[in-house]
Design an enzyme around this catalytic site. Structure first.
Site, PDB file in Angstrom:
ATOM      1  N   ARG A 113      -5.279   3.819  -8.714  1.00 23.81           N
ATOM      2  CA  ARG A 113      -3.934   3.979  -8.137  1.00 23.81           C
ATOM      3  C   ARG A 113      -3.514   5.414  -8.377  1.00 23.81           C
ATOM      4  NH1 ARG A 113       1.566   0.481  -8.396  1.00 23.81           N
ATOM      5  NH2 ARG A 113       0.340  -0.623  -6.855  1.00 23.81           N
ATOM      6  N   HIS A 140      -1.793   1.043   1.114  1.00 23.66           N
ATOM      7  CA  HIS A 140      -1.835   0.025   0.048  1.00 23.66           C
ATOM      8  C   HIS A 140      -2.571  -1.208   0.593  1.00 23.66           C
ATOM      9  CE1 HIS A 140      -0.950  -1.955  -3.568  1.00 23.66           C
ATOM     10  NE2 HIS A 140       0.352  -2.089  -3.502  1.00 23.66           N
ATOM     11  N   GLN A 143      -2.436  -4.814  -1.087  1.00 26.67           N
ATOM     12  CA  GLN A 143      -1.165  -5.512  -0.864  1.00 26.67           C
ATOM     13  C   GLN A 143      -1.190  -6.265   0.462  1.00 26.67           C
ATOM     14  OE1 GLN A 143       1.782  -5.557  -2.879  1.00 26.67           O
ATOM     15  NE2 GLN A 143       2.172  -7.218  -1.441  1.00 26.67           N
ATOM     16  N   ASP A 231      10.552  -2.640   2.067  1.00 32.25           N
ATOM     17  CA  ASP A 231      10.024  -2.096   0.810  1.00 32.25           C
ATOM     18  C   ASP A 231      11.081  -1.132   0.282  1.00 32.25           C
ATOM     19  OD1 ASP A 231       8.342  -1.361  -1.288  1.00 32.25           O
ATOM     20  OD2 ASP A 231       7.047  -0.081  -0.065  1.00 32.25           O
ATOM     21  N   CYS A 270       6.785  -6.341  -1.003  1.00 30.98           N
ATOM     22  CA  CYS A 270       5.649  -6.206  -1.932  1.00 30.98           C
ATOM     23  C   CYS A 270       6.102  -6.157  -3.385  1.00 30.98           C
ATOM     24  CB  CYS A 270       4.835  -4.957  -1.581  1.00 30.98           C
ATOM     25  SG  CYS A 270       5.720  -3.402  -1.815  1.00 30.98           S
ATOM     26  N   ARG A 298      -1.450 -11.727  -4.840  1.00 30.23           N
ATOM     27  CA  ARG A 298      -2.224 -10.529  -5.177  1.00 30.23           C
ATOM     28  C   ARG A 298      -3.472 -10.915  -5.974  1.00 30.23           C
ATOM     29  NH1 ARG A 298       0.155  -5.570  -5.338  1.00 30.23           N
ATOM     30  NH2 ARG A 298      -2.010  -4.905  -5.524  1.00 30.23           N
TER      31      ARG A 298
END
Ligand code: CP
Ligand code: NVA
Length: 314
Positions: A113, A140, A143, A231, A270, A298
């Site tokens: 990440r 991402h 996700q 988001d 998310c 996830r």
């Protein structure tokens, strides 16, 4: 460096493609259903990644990605180790290339990440074990596998689905757009001027056959949507400016907005959420919100991503 078969990198959704992602989702749903009552840290019966170690490398904060990869590996019979930039030599300037070559000798896969997407590409170029994008400023993908899984689990089919996005045109939206092209669902994104998603992802979605509408009219995006997504307005590493917050204010997902969507529309986020900013309390806690299923998924999605990376799926 080319990976010895069957190792595969997962940097963007397109690395796997629609068929493999569909297989990942099917496998995730199967594995999720058969272990429903097991303790969360207990391995699946087949423990397909027994003996394998995944390194989780973080140059940015994380709760869900960190915990879900850890639990995913435990459920697959493997283990993880966590490397924070601040407490490793990465934080003192050791190159990504050298880190990739060292980790490749010590672990079986690497998740990174980070901020600049070129770092995850650099890691993949120099690693001879699978490298997974655990979020960059560009995308991402992990996700979005969990999000697609959640939508399907809730009984909705992807082709022709109308997905409405509100707020910032960020890394998560970029991956939503890539998925739209792969699975032929449509995206209506209500975004203030100057905060649009990366045009490369819009083009990718359209080239794949998705209808993409970028609008500044939140009501237009919400109208008859099957899935409503937002988001944070301020992503990690972005300047928290009053100017951006006031541009985003008309794009809050609230009950008035959900009332324009289909009566059975789902709300996805998310997480982490900033309730009262990009989403109202009533929607976040309301009956159409599936955000905690999405967070749990996830784990299940990443198990499938890992199996695909090791050539055991898709
Ligand atoms: N959604 C997500 O990636 O959460 P974290 O930042 O907590 O990992
Ligand atoms: N867009 C957000 C996603 C967090 C999971 C960020 O990059 O901070």
């Amino acid at each position: 460096m080319n990976l010895p078969e069957p190792n595969r990198h997962f940097i963007e959704l397109g690395d796997a493609g629609a068929d493999a992602i569909a297989a990942m989702i099917a496998d995730a749903l199967d594995r999720k259903s058969v272990r429903e009552r097991l303790p969360k840290g207990q391995a699946d019966r087949d423990a397909p990644l027994a003996g394998r170690v995944l390194a989780l490398v973080f140059e940015k904060n994380s709760t869900r990605t960190r915990v879900s990869f850890d639990i995913a590996m435990r459920q697959l019979g493997g283990t993880v180790l966590i490397l924070e930039a601040g407490s490793s030599q990465l934080g003192r300037g050791e190159s990504i290339a050298d880190t990739a070559r060292v980790l490749s000798r010590m672990v079986d896969a690497i998740m990174l990440r980070t901020d600049d997407h070129s770092k995850v590409e650099e890691m993949a170029r120099h690693a001879c074990v699978p490298v997974i994008n655990g979020l960059t400023d560009r995308s991402h993908p992990c996700q979005i596998v969990a999000d697609l899984l959640t939508v399907i689990e809730q009984g909705k089919a992807l082709p022709g689905l109308e997905l409405a996005w509100f707020g910032d045109g960020n890394n998560v939206l970029n991956s939503v757009l890539e998925a739209a092209g792969l699975f032929k669902f449509n995206v209506r994104a209500a975004i203030p001027a100057g905060y649009e998603p990366d045009p490369e992802f819009v083009a990718m979605a359209r080239a794949g056959g998705a209808a993409v509408t970028l609008t500044q009219d939140a009501g237009e995006a919400a109208s008859d949507a099957d899935v409503v997504v937002t988001d944070t307005w301020i992503s990690m590493g972005q300047l928290d400016a009053d100017e951006k917050r006031s541009a985003m204010a008309p794009y809050q997902v609230n009950e008035a907005m959900m009332a324009k969507a289909r009566p059975d529309a789902l709300f996805l986020h998310c997480l982490p959420a900033h309730v009262g900013e990009e989403v109202s309390q009533a929607v976040f806690e309301g009956p159409r919100s599936v955000v905690f299923d999405e967070a749990e998924n996830r784990i299940h999605a990443q198990k499938s991503v890992l199996l695909w990376c090791f050539g055991l799926l898709g």
